[in-house]
Design an enzyme around this catalytic site. Structure first.
Site, PDB file in Angstrom:
ATOM      1  N   ALA A  14       0.830  -1.212   0.000  1.00 10.19           N
ATOM      2  CA  ALA A  14       0.000   0.000   0.000  1.00 10.19           C
ATOM      3  C   ALA A  14       0.861   1.258   0.000  1.00 10.19           C
ATOM      4  CB  ALA A  14      -0.935  -0.010   1.211  1.00 10.19           C
ATOM      5  N   LYS A  36       9.244   0.687  10.716  1.00  8.50           N
ATOM      6  CA  LYS A  36       9.854   0.439  12.025  1.00  8.50           C
ATOM      7  C   LYS A  36      10.845  -0.722  12.030  1.00  8.50           C
ATOM      8  CE  LYS A  36       6.081  -2.382  13.911  1.00  8.50           C
ATOM      9  NZ  LYS A  36       5.147  -2.528  15.048  1.00  8.50           N
ATOM     10  N   GLU A 116      -9.014 -20.440  -4.631  1.00  4.33           N
ATOM     11  CA  GLU A 116      -8.990 -20.529  -3.174  1.00  4.33           C
ATOM     12  C   GLU A 116     -10.404 -20.533  -2.623  1.00  4.33           C
ATOM     13  OE1 GLU A 116      -6.503 -17.427  -1.647  1.00  4.33           O
ATOM     14  OE2 GLU A 116      -4.710 -18.165  -2.652  1.00  4.33           O
ATOM     15  N   ASP A 220      -0.219  -0.371  14.978  1.00  6.11           N
ATOM     16  CA  ASP A 220       0.259   0.965  15.323  1.00  6.11           C
ATOM     17  C   ASP A 220      -0.535   2.081  14.648  1.00  6.11           C
ATOM     18  OD1 ASP A 220       2.409  -0.263  16.767  1.00  6.11           O
ATOM     19  OD2 ASP A 220       3.464  -0.525  14.872  1.00  6.11           O
ATOM     20  N   HIS A 241      -7.163 -17.140  10.151  1.00 11.08           N
ATOM     21  CA  HIS A 241      -6.826 -18.056   9.059  1.00 11.08           C
ATOM     22  C   HIS A 241      -6.980 -19.479   9.577  1.00 11.08           C
ATOM     23  CE1 HIS A 241      -4.775 -20.097   5.818  1.00 11.08           C
ATOM     24  NE2 HIS A 241      -4.812 -18.972   5.131  1.00 11.08           N
ATOM     25  N   ARG A 288     -13.267 -18.720   4.731  1.00 11.79           N
ATOM     26  CA  ARG A 288     -12.383 -18.989   5.867  1.00 11.79           C
ATOM     27  C   ARG A 288     -13.065 -18.819   7.223  1.00 11.79           C
ATOM     28  NH1 ARG A 288      -7.730 -14.600   4.640  1.00 11.79           N
ATOM     29  NH2 ARG A 288      -7.288 -16.241   3.152  1.00 11.79           N
ATOM     30  N   HIS A 349      -5.268 -13.564  11.551  1.00 15.12           N
ATOM     31  CA  HIS A 349      -4.684 -13.420  10.219  1.00 15.12           C
ATOM     32  C   HIS A 349      -4.907 -12.043   9.597  1.00 15.12           C
ATOM     33  CE1 HIS A 349      -3.190 -14.598   6.327  1.00 15.12           C
ATOM     34  NE2 HIS A 349      -4.353 -14.397   5.738  1.00 15.12           N
ATOM     35  N   ARG A 384     -13.136 -11.204   4.844  1.00 11.72           N
ATOM     36  CA  ARG A 384     -12.368 -10.977   3.619  1.00 11.72           C
ATOM     37  C   ARG A 384     -12.353 -12.223   2.743  1.00 11.72           C
ATOM     38  NH1 ARG A 384      -6.598 -11.422   1.863  1.00 11.72           N
ATOM     39  NH2 ARG A 384      -6.289 -12.715   3.710  1.00 11.72           N
ATOM     40  N   LEU A 390      -4.235  -7.842  -1.370  1.00 11.86           N
ATOM     41  CA  LEU A 390      -3.229  -7.197  -2.220  1.00 11.86           C
ATOM     42  C   LEU A 390      -3.910  -6.340  -3.280  1.00 11.86           C
ATOM     43  CD1 LEU A 390      -0.697 -10.139  -2.728  1.00 11.86           C
ATOM     44  CD2 LEU A 390      -0.375  -8.101  -1.306  1.00 11.86           C
TER      45      LEU A 390
END
Length: 519
Positions: A14, A36, A116, A220, A241, A288, A349, A384, A390
């Site tokens: 991103a 970081k 998937e 964060d 997951h 999932r 996940h 999701r 991605l």
């Protein structure tokens, strides 16, 4: 103070995609990326399965991909966002290829498409089982070719600079002016003043301890945005997951991709029963949330710590070709997938909620944008769909870039005070941080896991309050360290997950509360 036109916090797909595009378009403007850890350490790097893109129009279609996403999101997706992201997929993929990303091809030279759980067609573009690492490699290489990008590794964003920090400027509207940043190697804290700030800081998996995420995924960006009064939504939708590698001596941290089940692997309990057929007609290819809840139920019924993924009936040469990293990881643990079942357990996940943004990636704070897993776009809804993350990151990074091309920023005329740590000392009791972290992670696993209840959630709040008070006292008294800031951020994230879980009165997607099921 360091001044820049654009500040990017995070070095995954991103943040890097936005940085590359904006730097190429405005070569006279400065872009600063802070991360970081090392420059390539991010959740992107560990994305195994691939990226969902509609390419085979004879068998697949945008409509099918949209429907699959809406079904997985269980009625809570923003349909307009889903349509936008899915339809932009081929263009964003082509850009990656033009930048040098390599994806697997079939014998005819066409992209080899995988399938998937939750997908009705073959549409997963991949680079063996290291798709994220290949995309990360491509983007990092591109970043280093652009002289107006400065990438600062081992620099930790402590807090966003907002209205209440500045000595002048607009006190009415919520604005972001950049961030206070810790140089982890020197211990120095300085200000980065930016006309626009992008949070691309990744997920929250380490809050649960057992996670497929790297150790940097401590929420964060979400915590900083929360403290800055940005709107945070849907934090109850933590996706687990189904198949993280179970290791007795350590935490689950290695992902056995869903693509392995797409390749034909079976889930079995300790007695050898292929149990998914009892829970869903799609068996191992169910979404999932269904697979995770089913595994959780099987483990609780038998009192087991894990179940098994059976690949022994599969073409072993094909398995090695598609999943070399998984094959070698298992082999290093004396698991021969040709003969042995792989022990697996659900693990934290992906977060489907986060910092609320519009289609341009704008948060509720002016000058602050968010992209990737830390953002809540409306694409995922309550759950999701595999390999949509991605794709989402690429599309929203592009949208944020387009917004800045079409809407030039305003120069910031503010006086930002330096970070003040007078009266603090270097924390000697590092064991306190470690102990609080372990307590937090156990609390989240035991009370705020795959299956929740109002009683457990309320008990979690009580325990979290004690941890919060201890850590805030330590934070006020101590010199800033990355580990202390991460712990503070994870406590904020846990507070959001628990609070928004209690607010949800209906089970949806990846969220399941036993008390809601009784109604």
């Amino acid at each position: 103070m360091l001044e820049t036109n654009y500040l990017v916090i995070g070095s995954g797909v991103a943040g890097l995609t936005f940085a590359v595009k904006i730097a190429e378009t405005f070569p006279d403007r400065k872009v600063v990326i802070i991360t970081k850890d090392s420059e390539d350490e991010s959740n992107t790097k560990y994305a195994q399965g691939g990226m969902a893109v509609v390419l085979n129009k004879e068998e697949d279609s945008f409509k099918k991909h949209i429907e699959d996403t809406l079904i997985a999101g269980d009625g809570l997706c923003d349909e307009a966002v889903v349509k936008m992201v899915v339809k932009e997929g081929p263009q964003r993929l082509q850009e990656l290829i033009e930048w040098g990303a390599n994806f697997d091809e079939d014998g005819d030279g066409n992209l080899d498409l995988g399938k998937e759980g939750g997908h009705s067609e073959y549409r997963i573009v991949h680079h063996k089982d290291l798709t994220g690492a290949e995309i990360e490699r491509t983007l990092i290489k591109r970043v280093h070719q652009l002289p107006n990008i400065t990438l600062l590794a081992h620099h930790f964003a402590i807090d966003l600079v907002t209205n209440h920090h500045v000595k002048s400027g607009n006190k009415d509207n919520l604005l972001c002016y950049g961030a206070y940043v810790l140089n982890e190697r020197t211990g120095d804290i300085f200000t980065i003043k930016a006309n626009a700030t992008l949070l691309a800081s990744g997920g929250i998996g380490v809050v649960y301890g057992h996670t497929t995420n790297p150790i940097i995924a401590t929420g964060d960006g979400i915590a900083m945005a929360y403290r800055a009064k940005a709107r945070i939504k849907d934090m109850e939708f933590v996706q687990f997951h189904p198949t993280a590698l179970y290791q007795r001596k350590g935490e689950s941290a290695f992902l056995i991709s869903e693509a392995v089940r797409g390749f034909g692997a079976y889930l079995r309990n300790r007695k050898g029963k292929r149990f998914m057929l009892d829970y869903d007609d799609r068996a191992e290819l169910a979404s999932r949330d269904i697979v995770s809840q089913s595994i959780d139920a099987e483990m609780k019924k038998a009192g087991d710590s894990h179940v098994f993924l059976d690949c022994t009936h599969l073409d072993i040469d094909g398995f090695k070709a598609h999943f070399p990293t998984i094959y070698n990881k298992c082999l290093s643990l004396h698991i021969d997938v040709e003969k042995d079942w792989i022990p697996v357990v659900p693990a934290s996940h992906y977060l489907c909620g986060g910092i609320e943004v519009d289609k341009h990636g704008k948060t509720t704070l002016e000058n602050l944008f968010a992209c990737g897993e830390c953002s809540k776009t409306g694409l995922h809804g309550a759950n999701r769909l595999a390999s949509n993350s991605l794709l989402e990151a690429l599309v929203y990074a592009h949208n944020i870039y387009k917004y800045h091309v079409e809407n030039d920023y305003k120069e910031l005329d503010v006086d930002i005070p330096e970070w003040n740590d007078d009266g603090t000392t270097i924390p000697e009791e590092h064991i306190l941080i470690r102990h609080s972290l372990k307590s937090l992670q156990a609390l989240m696993r035991n009370y705020v896991g795959i299956v929740r209840s109002n009683k457990r959630l309320k008990r979690a709040i009580q325990h979290l309050d004690l941890i919060y008070k201890e850590v805030e006292d330590l934070y006020r008294e101590s010199k800033i360290t990355a580990s202390l800031c991460e712990l503070r951020n994870m406590i904020n994230v846990a507070h959001l997950i628990i609070g928004q879980s209690l607010e949800r009165k209906e089970n949806k997607g990846g969220y399941f509360n036993k008390d809601n099921a009784k109604k």
